[in-house]
Enzyme design. Structure first.
Site, PDB file in Angstrom:
ATOM      1  CD  GLU A  50      -2.101   2.145   1.327  1.00 61.66           C
ATOM      2  OE1 GLU A  50      -1.186   2.800   0.292  1.00 61.66           O
ATOM      3  OE2 GLU A  50      -2.918   2.904   1.923  1.00 61.66           O
TER       4      GLU A  50
ATOM      5  CD  GLU B 151       2.479   7.674   0.088  1.00 62.15           C
ATOM      6  OE1 GLU B 151       2.731   6.467   0.402  1.00 62.15           O
ATOM      7  OE2 GLU B 151       1.564   8.166   0.583  1.00 62.15           O
TER       8      GLU B 151
END
Length: 628
Positions: A144, A153
């Site tokens: 995730e 990210e």
């Protein structure tokens, strides 16, 4: 041991160094994190759990042991799901040490310590082998690592390294793939957020310099709750396009890539903005889908799951262009390893997608999108012809406007050379007298004798109890999540909040978050800008009754008896508690740990106290719930 961090002194503008605990940075990181928001996202959790069960089943059907690698494990939730689904062993990687320690406690608390190993490293530093962090390579990859832009990210480099070094050749991945969607639209509202608009001032017109007008700025994404942008505020020029797909079960590349989608314009208009979101297919068949699509794409908008850790993206094209209904168009998206940017290309043109940043213009590096869309003119309606003005700001156009309104002399004090350069670029077009407006770039105090009152004669902090539909989740304790006890994470977050952040309000654009006013607004603290800054702290106390998740706070500036500029409410609150918030400012939100309410036959109230510390330019606040 202590550490120092920089803080702007509101009196002098200088950077002061304040002593704090060496743990200050990570406490602040934890307190401002959204771990709770992710764990409260039941739709996300449910889809991950279903995808993990399916992946474990597929590996077992091949007669293999299920070895899981969970990158960015956080609380260890997905690893515990995997073991519960039948995985033989799980390697859970978490680079943030406090979170890794919390995950270890959670894994032990739930009885999985013999099946899950917490590795406190970045995944690119994990080793495999008899003496390594992992004894063997994994055959199920769970991650995730996504943000609103999907890849912001560092998901692509992490997947790339994992497939090359940590995963078996034939592996399963949860999620299995991601698909990015985009729609080209015309929207005066959204486009105004990225452009410095011409301004009419007393018959004179302030037009941005050509370099500013054609400046595309940085290609940074604007992430917002797109569900709160009414479809009436934009015109779709084409269908929702599938831009590209990433298959996470196969080797992934973080190299620069370009993708295009051809379509026929469904209406005429100006191509200005691209709206974008993505889906996650948790299994190869695409039967388990977690979507980030805004609510107005649903047949039943109220059925759309709410989440704040993943929102939707708005991208501004380098330049607007006219399109005609029936015209063939090609929308192109490019990405490196961390970001995306869009452009509109002629159809059948070779994919060429360069960085379109215009480096001659500093305007969009100085001004945030909120600053670009904020009209400051109303603050200058108190000027007279003999006014001598001092504007202390960070790139404000107020001194330029003051000159245009006929002020005798204007001084602008900027805190950076870049801001001064932008003001010079804008003002050079309309300033005829060389000494009518002077813009300085110094960190020092200017003492001027003015022959008029300050533009803002006074300001007050207003507050209002709020019932928040969803935003409260980002701070609410989780307790049990999908059957797993995650209270060690709650305790970790609370310790960090108690360390510093629980005494402060958080900035949030409340127009993006549905809420209901439970009280009328009230003035909590008033400042008289015609007087010198008080040397001693000033305090105020009060109380209100009701049931709420938190308190909204904002400033209101009273320029004259008839003119007020609000950074919060833009109109009266109706009988149902509905309210409209300014889109040009963020408001402060002070969250309570959990909603409290008046009992059927009793009374409860919240007492508040505010203390303004002049030396720090800080307001300390405290709220106490009492039963009566």
């Amino acid at each position: 041991m202590k550490t120092f961090y920089g803080r702007a002194n509101p009196t002098t503008g200088a950077l002061d160094w304040v002593e704090e605990s060496e743990e200050y940075d990570y406490h602040q990181e934890i307190a401002r994190s959204c771990y709770a928001d992710m764990l409260h996202d039941h739709d996300r959790n449910k889809k991950y759990y279903e995808g993990i069960r399916a992946a474990v089943t597929r590996v077992k059907a091949r007669g293999e042991k299920v070895i899981v690698l969970d990158i960015g494990t956080g609380t260890g939730l997905l690893s515990m799901m995997a073991v519960t689904a039948g995985a033989d062993f799980c390697y859970a990687v978490e680079v943030f040490k406090p979170m890794a320690e919390a995950a270890q406690c959670i894994v032990e608390k739930n009885g999985f310590s013999d099946k899950i190993k917490i590795i406190n490293k970045h995944s690119t530093d994990v080793t495999v082998g008899p003496d390594g962090d992992m004894q063997v390579k994994a055959n199920v990859l769970i991650t995730e690592l996504f943000d609103t832009e999907l890849i912001g990210e560092g998901a692509l480099p992490s997947y790339e390294h994992a497939h090359q070094n940590l995963m078996q050749d034939r592996c399963e991945a949860v999620p299995h793939r991601a698909t990015v969607y985009a729609q080209l639209v015309e929207s005066e509202l959204l486009w105004s957020w990225a452009q410095l608009q011409p301004v009419e001032v007393e018959g004179a017109r302030l037009v941005p310099p050509p370099a500013v007008g054609r400046c595309a700025g940085a290609h940074a994404v604007c992430d917002i709750q797109l569900s709160q942008v009414s479809p009436a505020s934009f015109t779709p020029l084409g269908p929702v396009c599938t831009m590209f797909t990433v298959d996470f079960s196969k080797p992934v590349s973080s190299a620069f890539q370009a993708h295009s989608s051809q379509f026929v314009a469904q209406s005429s208009g100006r191509a200005q903005v691209v709206l974008s979101w993505w889906d996650l297919d948790m299994d190869p068949s695409g039967s388990i889908v977690c979507t980030m699509a805004p609510s107005w794409t649903y047949q039943e908008p109220k059925m759309a799951p709410w989440r704040d850790h993943w929102m939707q993206s708005v991208y501004f094209l380098p330049v607007e262009s006219q399109v005609t209904e029936g015209e063939e168009l090609s929308l192109m998206v490019c990405h490196d390893d961390y970001s995306l940017w869009y452009s509109l290309q002629p159809p059948h043109q070779e994919d060429i997608c360069a960085f379109w940043r215009h480096r001659d213009c500093l305007c969009k590096f100085v001004y945030s999108r909120i600053r670009l869309r904020f009209n400051e003119l109303c603050e200058l309606q108190v000027l007279r012809e003999d006014s001598v003005c001092l504007s202390v700001s960070d790139g404000s156009l107020l001194p330029v406007f003051a000159h245009m309104l006929g002020a005798k002399k204007v001084f602008g004090l900027e805190n950076s050379q870049m801001s001064k350069q932008v003001i010079d670029e804008v003002s050079i077009q309309i300033i005829l007298s060389g000494d009518a407006l002077k813009c300085f770039s110094h960190c020092m105090i200017f003492i001027l004798v003015l022959n008029t009152k300050p533009c803002s004669t006074c300001g007050e902090i207003s507050l209002m109890w709020r019932g928040i539909t969803d935003l409260w989740r980002i701070r609410a304790p989780c307790g049990t999540c999908e059957g797993f006890d995650v209270t060690p994470m709650d305790e970790m977050v609370q310790r960090s909040l108690d360390f510093h952040e629980s005494r402060e309000a958080e900035p949030h654009p409340l127009w993006e978050y549905p809420c209901r006013a439970l009280t009328q607004s009230t003035a909590a603290m008033t400042f008289d800008f015609t007087q010198c800054l008080p040397q001693q702290p000033i305090s105020t106390q009060g109380s209100l009754e009701g049931r709420c998740h938190g308190v909204a706070l904002w400033m209101e500036y009273h320029l004259t008896d008839d003119i007020t500029v609000s950074a919060g409410l833009t109109g009266p609150i109706n009988e149902q508690g509905d309210c409209e918030w300014s889109r040009h400012r963020k408001q402060g939100v002070y969250f309570f740990g959990s909603p409290w309410e008046i009992s059927g036959d009793g009374r409860a109230a919240v007492s508040y106290s505010f203390t303004f510390e002049p030396s720090l330019g800080d307001i300390r606040m405290d709220f106490t719930v009492t039963s009566q």
